[in-house]
Design an enzyme around this catalytic site. Structure first.
Site, PDB file in Angstrom:
ATOM      1  CG  LEU A 103      -1.833  -1.212   1.367  1.00 44.47           C
ATOM      2  CD1 LEU A 103      -2.638  -1.141   2.652  1.00 44.47           C
ATOM      3  CD2 LEU A 103      -2.783  -1.302   0.174  1.00 44.47           C
ATOM      4  CG  ASP A 104      -0.492   4.857  -1.946  1.00 37.59           C
ATOM      5  OD1 ASP A 104      -1.319   4.973  -1.007  1.00 37.59           O
ATOM      6  OD2 ASP A 104      -0.780   5.092  -3.134  1.00 37.59           O
TER       7      ASP A 104
END
Lengths: 117, 102
Positions: free
Chosen positions: A72-73
């Site tokens: 994920l960012d």
């Protein structure tokens, strides 16, 4: 927390409740005696993370890191923490929210939060 | 922002994430449909900028932060039901770099 456990034990109550499925009153109530057990916090944190659209549910464990392990960012990270806020009816200040980057830290923060419901 | 993985966030990154959080919080106070719409528009805008804007272009990022904070103030107004009035300005963003409206 320890005091609370002692008091409850004094009255012959266990701190740990029955499994979530056997607590139909859970979602309705915010009484103090309805305190969350660590097990329940873990279960519900994992459920929220598994539910996140970009996450492969099979990779979610209590010590998974959102960005390193789940790909994920930092924006996804914000979304997950906000989803946890809603799940536990909390508002997590920016300063704290920025630090929560793994299931482990989320579980720790929520289980230590007196208002988590 | 992908390269920030596991690292400490810089001040400007924190400001961006705080703005993002602000938009998502403001969206909670709107109707269900509006909320979904706001979340989708805001998420797209932030991700597009994260991809397109040079990480070292602080001047432009600071401009985007100021603009975003103004839009957030408008969105927080209970009379603002959604982003429809702001959307036009979102799509007109110049991603090439600092523009004349700086």
């Amino acid at each position: 927390m320890a005091l609370r456990a002692t008091v409850l034990r004094h009255f012959g109550m266990t701190v740990r409740g029955p499994p979530l499925a056997l607590q139909p009153w859970r979602s309705m109530s915010s009484h103090a005696e309805d305190h969350l057990s660590k097990e329940e916090v873990i279960e519900r944190v994992l459920a929220v993370v598994k539910d996140f659209p970009k996450v492969d549910p099979s990779r979610v464990t209590p010590d998974v890191h959102f960005q390193k392990d789940l790909g994920l960012d930092s924006l996804d990270n914000v979304e997950i923490v906000m989803a946890l806020e809603e799940e536990f009816k909390l508002e997590i200040p920016d300063k704290e929210a920025d630090k929560i980057d793994s299931c482990q830290l989320a579980i720790e923060y929520i289980s230590n939060h007196p208002m988590a419901g | 922002m992908g390269s920030s993985r596991g690292q400490k966030l810089s001040g400007i990154q924190k400001q961006v994430l705080s703005l993002y959080r602000g938009f998502l919080r403001a969206a909670r106070s709107k109707s269900h449909d509006e909320r979904r719409n706001i979340e989708s528009v805001v998420s797209q805008e932030f991700r597009r900028n994260a991809k397109d804007v040079d990480r070292k272009n602080f001047l432009y990022i600071e401009y985007l932060l100021r603009r975003g904070n103004k839009q957030l103030d408008q969105l927080r107004n209970p009379g603002t039901t959604g982003l429809s009035s702001l959307q036009l300005r979102f799509s007109k963003t110049n991603h090439a770099g600092p523009s004349s409206n700086l």
